[in-house]
Structure formats: C-alpha cells, structure tokens
Design an enzyme around this catalytic site. Structure first.
Site, PDB file in Angstrom:
ATOM      1  N   THR A 179       0.832  -1.211   0.000  1.00 14.98           N
ATOM      2  CA  THR A 179       0.000   0.000   0.000  1.00 14.98           C
ATOM      3  C   THR A 179       0.866   1.262   0.000  1.00 14.98           C
ATOM      4  O   THR A 179       0.381   2.329  -0.351  1.00 14.98           O
ATOM      5  CB  THR A 179      -0.958   0.031   1.217  1.00 14.98           C
ATOM      6  N   ALA A 226       4.057  -0.602   9.937  1.00 13.91           N
ATOM      7  CA  ALA A 226       3.558  -1.440   8.839  1.00 13.91           C
ATOM      8  C   ALA A 226       2.354  -2.268   9.268  1.00 13.91           C
ATOM      9  O   ALA A 226       2.323  -2.816  10.368  1.00 13.91           O
ATOM     10  CB  ALA A 226       4.677  -2.367   8.378  1.00 13.91           C
ATOM     11  N   SER A 243      -4.705  -1.650   7.367  1.00 11.86           N
ATOM     12  CA  SER A 243      -5.367  -0.674   8.244  1.00 11.86           C
ATOM     13  C   SER A 243      -6.768  -0.255   7.796  1.00 11.86           C
ATOM     14  O   SER A 243      -7.242   0.802   8.211  1.00 11.86           O
ATOM     15  CB  SER A 243      -4.484   0.566   8.379  1.00 11.86           C
ATOM     16  N   SER A 281      -4.235   1.469  17.781  1.00 14.79           N
ATOM     17  CA  SER A 281      -5.382   2.209  17.237  1.00 14.79           C
ATOM     18  C   SER A 281      -6.485   2.379  18.265  1.00 14.79           C
ATOM     19  O   SER A 281      -6.688   1.522  19.134  1.00 14.79           O
ATOM     20  CB  SER A 281      -5.936   1.437  16.043  1.00 14.79           C
ATOM     21  N   TYR A 337      -9.814  -5.580  12.293  1.00 17.52           N
ATOM     22  CA  TYR A 337      -8.665  -4.665  12.321  1.00 17.52           C
ATOM     23  C   TYR A 337      -8.321  -4.291  13.761  1.00 17.52           C
ATOM     24  O   TYR A 337      -7.174  -4.435  14.209  1.00 17.52           O
ATOM     25  CB  TYR A 337      -8.978  -3.417  11.478  1.00 17.52           C
ATOM     26  N   LYS A 353      -4.969  -5.224  16.275  1.00 17.54           N
ATOM     27  CA  LYS A 353      -4.152  -4.213  16.974  1.00 17.54           C
ATOM     28  C   LYS A 353      -4.112  -4.516  18.475  1.00 17.54           C
ATOM     29  O   LYS A 353      -3.064  -4.362  19.125  1.00 17.54           O
ATOM     30  CB  LYS A 353      -4.705  -2.807  16.712  1.00 17.54           C
ATOM     31  N   ASN A 406      -8.032   9.716  14.732  1.00 18.49           N
ATOM     32  CA  ASN A 406      -8.102   9.889  13.266  1.00 18.49           C
ATOM     33  C   ASN A 406      -6.982  10.806  12.781  1.00 18.49           C
ATOM     34  O   ASN A 406      -6.985  11.993  13.098  1.00 18.49           O
ATOM     35  CB  ASN A 406      -9.465  10.440  12.875  1.00 18.49           C
ATOM     36  N   LEU A 421     -12.513  10.180   5.674  1.00 17.07           N
ATOM     37  CA  LEU A 421     -13.448  11.290   5.483  1.00 17.07           C
ATOM     38  C   LEU A 421     -12.801  12.522   4.839  1.00 17.07           C
ATOM     39  O   LEU A 421     -13.323  13.043   3.844  1.00 17.07           O
ATOM     40  CB  LEU A 421     -14.082  11.672   6.834  1.00 17.07           C
ATOM     41  N   ARG A 438     -15.572  12.361  15.530  1.00 15.72           N
ATOM     42  CA  ARG A 438     -14.245  11.754  15.623  1.00 15.72           C
ATOM     43  C   ARG A 438     -13.241  12.793  16.122  1.00 15.72           C
ATOM     44  O   ARG A 438     -13.459  13.997  16.026  1.00 15.72           O
ATOM     45  CB  ARG A 438     -13.769  11.262  14.241  1.00 15.72           C
ATOM     46  N   ASP A 487     -19.294   1.496  12.525  1.00 11.09           N
ATOM     47  CA  ASP A 487     -18.926   2.838  13.000  1.00 11.09           C
ATOM     48  C   ASP A 487     -19.469   3.080  14.407  1.00 11.09           C
ATOM     49  O   ASP A 487     -20.675   2.969  14.621  1.00 11.09           O
ATOM     50  CB  ASP A 487     -19.534   3.918  12.082  1.00 11.09           C
TER      51      ASP A 487
HETATM   52  N1  UFG Z   1     -17.322   9.054   6.736  1.00  8.73           N
HETATM   53  C1  UFG Z   1     -18.322   9.535   5.889  1.00  8.73           C
HETATM   54  N2  UFG Z   1     -18.089   9.524   4.548  1.00  8.73           N
HETATM   55  C2  UFG Z   1     -16.919   9.053   4.012  1.00  8.73           C
HETATM   56  C3  UFG Z   1     -15.912   8.580   4.877  1.00  8.73           C
HETATM   57  C4  UFG Z   1     -16.154   8.595   6.242  1.00  8.73           C
HETATM   58  O1  UFG Z   1     -19.387   9.955   6.336  1.00  8.73           O
HETATM   59  O2  UFG Z   1     -16.770   9.063   2.771  1.00  8.73           O
HETATM   60  C5  UFG Z   1     -17.547   9.107   8.200  1.00  8.73           C
HETATM   61  C6  UFG Z   1     -17.423   7.754   8.850  1.00  8.73           C
HETATM   62  O3  UFG Z   1     -18.666   7.085   8.857  1.00  8.73           O
HETATM   63  C7  UFG Z   1     -16.933   8.150  10.236  1.00  8.73           C
HETATM   64  C8  UFG Z   1     -16.090   9.405  10.008  1.00  8.73           C
HETATM   65  O4  UFG Z   1     -16.519   9.906   8.740  1.00  8.73           O
HETATM   66  O5  UFG Z   1     -18.019   8.496  11.035  1.00  8.73           O
HETATM   67  C9  UFG Z   1     -14.608   9.121   9.953  1.00  8.73           C
HETATM   68  O6  UFG Z   1     -14.386   8.038   9.068  1.00  8.73           O
HETATM   69  P1  UFG Z   1     -12.933   7.619   8.554  1.00  8.73           P
HETATM   70  O7  UFG Z   1     -13.116   6.490   7.599  1.00  8.73           O
HETATM   71  O8  UFG Z   1     -12.198   8.822   8.080  1.00  8.73           O
HETATM   72  O9  UFG Z   1     -12.197   7.134   9.864  1.00  8.73           O
HETATM   73  P2  UFG Z   1     -12.642   6.037  10.950  1.00  8.73           P
HETATM   74  O10 UFG Z   1     -13.075   6.801  12.167  1.00  8.73           O
HETATM   75  O11 UFG Z   1     -13.583   5.048  10.418  1.00  8.73           O
HETATM   76  O12 UFG Z   1     -11.282   5.255  11.185  1.00  8.73           O
HETATM   77  C10 UFG Z   1     -10.045   5.881  11.462  1.00  8.73           C
HETATM   78  C11 UFG Z   1      -8.922   4.998  10.948  1.00  8.73           C
HETATM   79  C12 UFG Z   1      -8.897   3.697  11.699  1.00  8.73           C
HETATM   80  C13 UFG Z   1      -8.839   3.957  13.178  1.00  8.73           C
HETATM   81  C14 UFG Z   1      -9.933   4.892  13.612  1.00  8.73           C
HETATM   82  C15 UFG Z   1      -9.748   5.230  15.051  1.00  8.73           C
HETATM   83  O13 UFG Z   1      -9.084   4.752   9.559  1.00  8.73           O
HETATM   84  O14 UFG Z   1      -7.758   2.975  11.285  1.00  8.73           O
HETATM   85  O15 UFG Z   1      -9.893   6.083  12.844  1.00  8.73           O
HETATM   86  O16 UFG Z   1     -10.534   6.308  15.441  1.00  8.73           O
HETATM   87  F1  UFG Z   1      -8.974   2.810  13.847  1.00  8.73           F
END
Ligand code: UFG
Length: 317
Positions: A35, A72, A75, A115, A139, A143, A168, A190, A219, A282
């Site tokens: 990646t 590494a 994720s 994480s 995932y 961790k 995040n 996001l 977040r 989520d």
């Molecule tokens: N979201 C949207 N639209 C998108 C992408 C995300 O609405 O296109 C929302 C998600 O539902 C979530 C928030 O935005 O509520 C944040 O989503 P992310 O995918 O940016 O991040 P996550 O909180 O799911 O996950 C991230 C890391 C993980 C880690 C986590 C810990 O990717 O590896 O934070 O808080 F475990």
C-alpha cells in the site's frame, strides 16, 4: 541512533522518516509497498523493499538498528471484515516475526502504531487508556492482540515498548521534496473524500441519525506532524521491561458535518454531499483523553482541524 521504520513508504511512515532524518536520526525502512509507495522513501535512507512475513528480509532490515518504529500493517476496517485472515497473518503474524527478529538481533526498543479501534464502542467519552477494550472489527482486534503480544514481550524478553493508540490521523507534511500526501487506493477516509467531492461524485455522509448534536458521527482528528512528534517523544521515553500505552488525538471531537464545513472554508466553496445509510461498524463518538501523553511524554498537539484540512488540500494540488 539508527531507527528501523516499518511501513516507512506509507502515508504516516514516510512523514516520520522525513521528520526524523531532519532531526539527525539515521533511518532504515522496511516496506513491501503493498500500500506504500517506493518513491516516498528519500534517497540516503537505507530501504529494504521486503515483507514482515519474510524472516530474512526482517533480519536484513534490522542490521545496525537501535530501535524500531512499527507502522507497517493492514489498516482498513472494511477490508478487515471481508478478509480477517489477511489481517491476522500480516498484522499479528508479521509483528510476531518482527519481535522474534528483534530478539535475535538484540534490538530492545519498539514504538508500535496501535489504534483507537481497540476500544470498540466506548462506554465513557473521552476515552482513557485504561478503558475497556472491545474491538468491533478484525482490524481493531489484531491491533489489540499485538498490544498484548508486545506487553508479554516486555515482561518475558525485557524489551522497552510503547503502543500509541491513534485516533483519526489527517493533514500532511510539506518538505523539500514537496507534500507527502495521503495516497490510498481506495480512499475510505473522510477528509480526503470530502476534499475530492464533486457534483458528479458527492461525498457520502454515512448516517444522519446518530445520537449526536447534528446527527453525524464525531471523531477526534490529529495532525500527522503532531502524531510523529509524539513518536519521537515516545522513543525517548522507552524503559527496558516496561510497556506503556498512550492515546493520541487532539482531545476534541468534530462531527462529519463540522469537517465538511471546515473543508468548505478551506476550498472557499460548498461541498456537495449525499445522505447515505450508516456504515457498518462505526461507533457514534470517539474522542481521546490525551492527558497521559501530555503529562508523561510532555506532548501536546498544536494543529487544529482547519490546518489539517487545508494541509490535506494543499497536498492534493
Ligand atoms: N465518513 C463519511 N463519509 C466518508 C468517509 C467517512 O461519512 O466518505 C464518516 C465515517 O462514517 C466516520 C467518520 O466519517 O463516522 C470518519 O471516518 P474515517 O473512515 O475517516 O475514519 P474512521 O473513524 O472510520 O477510522 C479511522 C482509521 C482507523 C482507526 C480509527 C480510530 O481509519 O484505522 O480512525 O478512530 F482505527
């Protein structure tokens, strides 16, 4: 001091390499580029394009090394639900190999990228390091298993270890080679998705009926430069036979709609959005209690959501 950065060709790892080499650390990188991107590794850095599943490549990467920063791993939460065996093999199996390689090579120091996903759906906000761990996806489970493995290693083999539980991570570093940007494919995060939103492909808002003030998930975002600063402080805090865990976030929460508003400010235009169903797995709210990292590591993040969004935007241009 020579530090092996596993995953040093990835978004967070390459940012660490860049910051640390400017602070005088000698750096080796081990990355299989599954990646990450080989062109993210600067010249002058010892680069072993190899895998944590290959003991010989690990041994080669550990030559002359004093400490390891272990980024590494796989994720993506969604991918981990589809391919739990891959996450077990690469994340847990790979770290087992790394710890065994460190033992053979006599390397006793490790800082590990854990994480917030280890906590699962938290009962109490903000989340402290001693909160219950109950991951809601493979995932996060891998961790957590690695955190336990490293803890046992500190007791049995007397290693010095820190697990950093990221919330995040966002933003980017601008260096003499240009911006080190987040280059994921597919991109699930996001902030990049909001910034790339267009009329034809509007960003999806996953759920508008969460139990939060505006109905969208909250977040805790931390700038990647602040995050790496914490790694360097963690490296300097290591003690033989001790394994510490620290949460790394900002201590503040932003809803999906607040992030979209920050992106609109950065771009100077409205962000097209489309309401979508909730995304499986989520949690509604994740906010870190960062008082332990503040008091013990002397770490404090200094970059807010507007800087994270504008730096990410600049890194895409
Ligand atoms: N979201 C949207 N639209 C998108 C992408 C995300 O609405 O296109 C929302 C998600 O539902 C979530 C928030 O935005 O509520 C944040 O989503 P992310 O995918 O940016 O991040 P996550 O909180 O799911 O996950 C991230 C890391 C993980 C880690 C986590 C810990 O990717 O590896 O934070 O808080 F475990």
């Amino acid at each position: 001091m020579r530090v092996l950065v596993t995953g040093g060709a990835g978004y967070i790892g390459s940012t660490a390499v860049e910051i640390m080499r400017h602070q005088g650390f000698e750096i080796s990188v081990l990355d299989d580029c599954s990646t990450g991107h080989a062109d993210s590794v600067p010249s002058g850095v010892r680069f072993i394009q190899g895998s944590l599943l290959n003991e010989k490549e690990i041994a080669e990467a550990l030559m002359g090394v004093d400490a390891v920063i272990h980024f590494a791993g796989k994720s993506l939460v969604g991918e981990s639900v589809e391919k739990p065996d891959l996450y077990q093999r690469v994340n847990v199996g790979g770290t087992r190999n790394l710890l065994d390689g460190m033992h053979t090579a006599g390397v006793k120091k490790i800082v590990f990228s854990s994480s917030a996903a280890t906590y699962g759906e938290p009962a109490v906000i903000p989340i402290k390091e001693n909160a219950q761990t109950s991951p809601t996806n493979p995932y996060g489970a891998t961790k957590l298993e690695i955190d336990h493995m490293i803890h046992a290693e500190s007791e049995i083999r007397n290693i010095a270890a820190v697990s950093l539980r990221y919330f995040n991570v966002a933003g980017a570093l601008n260096c003499d080679r240009g911006w080190l940007s987040e280059r994921h494919n597919p991109e699930t995060h996001l902030i990049p998705n909001v910034l790339r939103s267009s009329g034809e492909t509007p960003v999806r808002i996953f759920g508008g009926d969460w139990p939060t003030p505006d109905g969208t998930c909250i977040r805790d975002y931390v700038h990647v430069i602040d995050l790496i600063d914490a790694h360097i402080k963690a490296l300097n805090s290591l003690e033989l036979g001790v394994h510490e865990i620290y949460n790394l976030g900002s201590g503040d929460g932003y809803s999906v709609r607040q992030v979209i508003a920050a992106a609109a400010r950065a771009k100077g235009q409205e962000i097209p959005t489309i309401d979508s169903p909730r995304r499986t797995g989520d949690p509604a709210v994740l906010i870190a209690d960062i008082s332990k990292a503040k008091s013990i590591l002397g770490w404090s993040p200094s970059r807010g959501i507007d800087e994270m969004v504008s730096d990410t935007l600049a890194s895409f241009n």
